[in-house]
Design a protein around this motif. Structure first.
Motif, PDB file in Angstrom:
ATOM      1  N   GLY A   7       0.831  -1.219   0.000  1.00 53.65           N
ATOM      2  CA  GLY A   7       0.000   0.000   0.000  1.00 53.65           C
ATOM      3  C   GLY A   7       0.858   1.258   0.000  1.00 53.65           C
ATOM      4  O   GLY A   7       0.431   2.319   0.468  1.00 53.65           O
ATOM      5  N   GLY A  10      -0.459   4.711  -1.279  1.00 48.15           N
ATOM      6  CA  GLY A  10      -1.667   5.266  -0.676  1.00 48.15           C
ATOM      7  C   GLY A  10      -1.401   6.568   0.071  1.00 48.15           C
ATOM      8  O   GLY A  10      -0.299   7.134   0.025  1.00 48.15           O
ATOM      9  N   TYR A  11      -2.425   7.001   0.761  1.00 53.36           N
ATOM     10  CA  TYR A  11      -2.394   8.280   1.495  1.00 53.36           C
ATOM     11  C   TYR A  11      -1.229   8.319   2.499  1.00 53.36           C
ATOM     12  O   TYR A  11      -0.435   9.266   2.505  1.00 53.36           O
ATOM     13  CB  TYR A  11      -3.750   8.423   2.201  1.00 53.36           C
ATOM     14  N   ASP A  31       1.942  -2.404  -4.508  1.00 53.35           N
ATOM     15  CA  ASP A  31       0.622  -1.749  -4.534  1.00 53.35           C
ATOM     16  C   ASP A  31      -0.072  -2.150  -5.820  1.00 53.35           C
ATOM     17  O   ASP A  31       0.593  -2.404  -6.830  1.00 53.35           O
ATOM     18  CB  ASP A  31       0.787  -0.214  -4.460  1.00 53.35           C
ATOM     19  N   LEU A  75       0.347  -1.745   4.867  1.00 57.99           N
ATOM     20  CA  LEU A  75      -0.667  -0.684   4.787  1.00 57.99           C
ATOM     21  C   LEU A  75      -1.790  -1.017   3.816  1.00 57.99           C
ATOM     22  O   LEU A  75      -2.874  -0.434   3.901  1.00 57.99           O
ATOM     23  CB  LEU A  75      -0.009   0.626   4.311  1.00 57.99           C
ATOM     24  N   ALA A  76      -1.533  -1.902   2.851  1.00 58.07           N
ATOM     25  CA  ALA A  76      -2.519  -2.152   1.797  1.00 58.07           C
ATOM     26  C   ALA A  76      -3.822  -2.649   2.404  1.00 58.07           C
ATOM     27  O   ALA A  76      -3.830  -3.569   3.222  1.00 58.07           O
ATOM     28  CB  ALA A  76      -1.981  -3.188   0.806  1.00 58.07           C
ATOM     29  N   SER A 116      -3.213  -0.747  11.958  1.00 58.80           N
ATOM     30  CA  SER A 116      -4.533  -1.033  12.504  1.00 58.80           C
ATOM     31  C   SER A 116      -5.255   0.295  12.730  1.00 58.80           C
ATOM     32  O   SER A 116      -4.806   1.350  12.257  1.00 58.80           O
ATOM     33  CB  SER A 116      -4.385  -1.829  13.809  1.00 58.80           C
ATOM     34  N   THR A 117      -6.349   0.253  13.429  1.00 54.58           N
ATOM     35  CA  THR A 117      -7.155   1.474  13.561  1.00 54.58           C
ATOM     36  C   THR A 117      -7.893   1.522  14.888  1.00 54.58           C
ATOM     37  O   THR A 117      -8.263   0.468  15.441  1.00 54.58           O
ATOM     38  CB  THR A 117      -8.178   1.560  12.407  1.00 54.58           C
ATOM     39  N   VAL A 164      -6.645  10.045  10.455  1.00 53.46           N
ATOM     40  CA  VAL A 164      -5.550  10.854   9.904  1.00 53.46           C
ATOM     41  C   VAL A 164      -6.141  12.035   9.122  1.00 53.46           C
ATOM     42  O   VAL A 164      -7.273  11.973   8.640  1.00 53.46           O
ATOM     43  CB  VAL A 164      -4.620   9.965   9.048  1.00 53.46           C
ATOM     44  N   LEU A 175     -11.751  11.952   4.572  1.00 51.38           N
ATOM     45  CA  LEU A 175     -11.447  11.967   6.007  1.00 51.38           C
ATOM     46  C   LEU A 175     -12.036  13.236   6.621  1.00 51.38           C
ATOM     47  O   LEU A 175     -11.980  14.311   6.017  1.00 51.38           O
ATOM     48  CB  LEU A 175      -9.939  11.908   6.217  1.00 51.38           C
TER      49      LEU A 175
HETATM   50  N1  NAD Z   1      -6.046   7.220   6.918  1.00 46.73           N
HETATM   51  C1  NAD Z   1      -6.523   6.941   8.121  1.00 46.73           C
HETATM   52  O1  NAD Z   1      -7.183   7.784   8.790  1.00 46.73           O
HETATM   53  C2  NAD Z   1      -6.260   5.587   8.743  1.00 46.73           C
HETATM   54  C3  NAD Z   1      -6.625   5.404  10.071  1.00 46.73           C
HETATM   55  C4  NAD Z   1      -6.410   4.170  10.640  1.00 46.73           C
HETATM   56  C5  NAD Z   1      -5.807   3.157   9.927  1.00 46.73           C
HETATM   57  N2  NAD Z   1      -5.462   3.358   8.630  1.00 46.73           N
HETATM   58  C6  NAD Z   1      -4.854   2.241   7.904  1.00 46.73           C
HETATM   59  O2  NAD Z   1      -3.693   2.696   7.227  1.00 46.73           O
HETATM   60  C7  NAD Z   1      -3.527   1.973   6.009  1.00 46.73           C
HETATM   61  C8  NAD Z   1      -3.353   2.919   4.855  1.00 46.73           C
HETATM   62  O3  NAD Z   1      -4.511   3.758   4.769  1.00 46.73           O
HETATM   63  P1  NAD Z   1      -4.568   4.990   3.761  1.00 46.73           P
HETATM   64  O4  NAD Z   1      -5.356   6.057   4.424  1.00 46.73           O
HETATM   65  O5  NAD Z   1      -3.192   5.292   3.279  1.00 46.73           O
HETATM   66  O6  NAD Z   1      -5.486   4.374   2.611  1.00 46.73           O
HETATM   67  P2  NAD Z   1      -5.285   4.349   1.017  1.00 46.73           P
HETATM   68  O7  NAD Z   1      -6.551   3.783   0.453  1.00 46.73           O
HETATM   69  O8  NAD Z   1      -4.842   5.682   0.531  1.00 46.73           O
HETATM   70  O9  NAD Z   1      -4.086   3.321   0.823  1.00 46.73           O
HETATM   71  C9  NAD Z   1      -4.266   1.945   0.662  1.00 46.73           C
HETATM   72  C10 NAD Z   1      -3.349   1.480  -0.434  1.00 46.73           C
HETATM   73  O10 NAD Z   1      -3.471   0.072  -0.542  1.00 46.73           O
HETATM   74  C11 NAD Z   1      -3.510  -0.272  -1.916  1.00 46.73           C
HETATM   75  N3  NAD Z   1      -4.230  -1.529  -2.054  1.00 46.73           N
HETATM   76  C12 NAD Z   1      -5.544  -1.767  -1.826  1.00 46.73           C
HETATM   77  N4  NAD Z   1      -5.826  -3.054  -2.081  1.00 46.73           N
HETATM   78  C13 NAD Z   1      -4.662  -3.654  -2.474  1.00 46.73           C
HETATM   79  C14 NAD Z   1      -4.318  -4.962  -2.873  1.00 46.73           C
HETATM   80  N5  NAD Z   1      -5.243  -5.938  -2.919  1.00 46.73           N
HETATM   81  N6  NAD Z   1      -3.051  -5.215  -3.204  1.00 46.73           N
HETATM   82  C15 NAD Z   1      -2.119  -4.247  -3.185  1.00 46.73           C
HETATM   83  N7  NAD Z   1      -2.374  -2.978  -2.816  1.00 46.73           N
HETATM   84  C16 NAD Z   1      -3.650  -2.682  -2.469  1.00 46.73           C
HETATM   85  C17 NAD Z   1      -4.226   0.894  -2.597  1.00 46.73           C
HETATM   86  O11 NAD Z   1      -3.935   0.970  -3.980  1.00 46.73           O
HETATM   87  C18 NAD Z   1      -3.697   2.077  -1.807  1.00 46.73           C
HETATM   88  O12 NAD Z   1      -2.544   2.619  -2.415  1.00 46.73           O
HETATM   89  C19 NAD Z   1      -4.751   1.066   5.871  1.00 46.73           C
HETATM   90  O13 NAD Z   1      -4.386  -0.245   6.280  1.00 46.73           O
HETATM   91  C20 NAD Z   1      -5.766   1.671   6.835  1.00 46.73           C
HETATM   92  O14 NAD Z   1      -6.652   0.695   7.334  1.00 46.73           O
HETATM   93  C21 NAD Z   1      -5.678   4.553   8.014  1.00 46.73           C
END
Ligand code: NAD
Length: 308
Positions: A7, A10-11, A31, A75-76, A116-117, A164, A175
């Motif tokens: 991941g 991602g964000y 990713d 993270l994915a 995790s979250t 976040v 968000l």
């Molecule tokens: N942003 C938040 O507020 C927050 C809060 C708590 C936990 N999290 C956790 O942090 C992690 C990242 O979150 P984020 O906000 O960056 O989300 P995001 O959706 O921006 O990032 C997730 C990434 O995972 C990739 N992905 C999804 N499915 C996939 C697969 N099958 N194979 C490969 N890659 C895959 C996506 O392309 C993306 O780039 C997640 O696990 C999320 O549960 C985020």
């Protein structure tokens, strides 16, 4: 170290990878680019970066990505309850089965660090500590609970993030803080429900910074879970709206109907990770100000609304 970041586009991941490269690590970014390649363009040519376009649901892909890695930052995921509810099978296969592949394939000396979250706590009447029983109320929370358990059983670390906010190359406007900034500028009004509900927040750069922090302390933290956020960042939704209003005036309508389906109304203790020396560096006010500098230039929200 050689670090696999799933991941990584991602964000949060698109901020983590450049930090690890800056620290001198070799990075493998896996990713499936759900949000495109744009978030990583600014570091994609780095000589110590390997980019793998692949799916964590595919065991052979995960095996290839993990080969030779000293640490895995996982993270994915399908992130947030709306996205998980929209496609429950995809959510379970990605969040749970994908994590299972990582755990099955990990060797004893590979350090696993899982995103995790706080959503795993569900409704919480006291201040949530890591000892508070978890009771996720959404599919998203349940998939993250199951995945976290597998990681911890394997001797890895579960980082339970606050919600976040702030800028990242893969900008999420779903968000709550970023969403309020967008609405404040583009609609000049926000209909706020459950304004008294308390939530807990962390800037995206601070969410990324916890990874180099955790890698450096893996032996001290392994086999355990940590709330990741700051005790200075627990706010009600109404407080967030007023902080946005202080910079970008808008009409705030506090509605008596409407509910958040993940029911989160909680305060979280971050004492455990604070004791190790981690704390947020970016305030809510700074994060809001930076998002408000960007939203005027976003003409249309085209993102899948996947609020975490
Ligand atoms: N942003 C938040 O507020 C927050 C809060 C708590 C936990 N999290 C956790 O942090 C992690 C990242 O979150 P984020 O906000 O960056 O989300 P995001 O959706 O921006 O990032 C997730 C990434 O995972 C990739 N992905 C999804 N499915 C996939 C697969 N099958 N194979 C490969 N890659 C895959 C996506 O392309 C993306 O780039 C997640 O696990 C999320 O549960 C985020």
């Amino acid at each position: 170290m050689k670090v696999l970041v799933t991941g990584g586009a991602g964000y949060i991941g698109s901020l983590v990878c450049p930090m690890l490269l800056d620290e001198g690590h070799d990075v493998v970014l896996l990713d499936n680019f759900m949000w495109g390649i744009h978030p990583i363009l600014h570091f994609v040519t780095h000589p110590r970066l390997t980019v793998m376009d692949g799916d964590i649901r595919d065991r052979a892909t995960v095996a290839a990505a993990m080969s030779g890695a000293d640490a895995v930052i996982h993270l994915a995921a399908i992130v947030g309850y709306p996205a998980c509810s929209a496609d429950p099978m995809l959510a379970k296969s990605t969040n749970v089965d994908g994590t299972r592949h990582l755990c099955d394939l990990a060797s004893p000396n590979q350090a696993l660090i899982f995103a995790s979250t706080g959503s795993t706590y569900g409704q919480c009447d006291t201040i949530c500590t890591e000892e508070t029983p978890i009771n996720p109320l959404t599919l998203y929370g349940r998939t993250k609970r199951d995945a976290e358990q597998m990681i911890v059983d394997k001797g890895g670390i579960g980082l339970r993030f606050a919600t976040v906010f702030g800028l990242s190359p893969r900008l999420r406007l779903d968000l709550i803080v970023n969403d309020f900034c967008y609405q404040a500028y583009h609609q000049r009004q926000i209909v706020l429900f459950e304004g008294h509900h308390r939530r807990t927040f962390l800037h995206a750069r601070d969410a990324a910074l916890v990874y180099p922090f955790t890698l450096a302390r893996f032996d001290q933290m392994k086999g355990d879970v940590f709330n990741v956020g700051s005790s200075s960042m627990n706010f009600t939704k109404a407080e967030i709206a007023r902080k946005v209003q202080a910079i970008q005036p808008f009409y705030l309508h506090e509605a008596s109907v409407g509910e958040d389906l993940d029911k989160r109304n909680y305060e979280v203790s971050y004492d455990k990770i604070h004791r190790l020396g981690y704390d947020a560096t970016v305030s809510m006010e700074e994060g809001i100000a930076e998002v408000l500098r960007v939203v005027p230039h976003i003409r249309q929200r085209s993102e899948w609304r996947n609020a975490a």
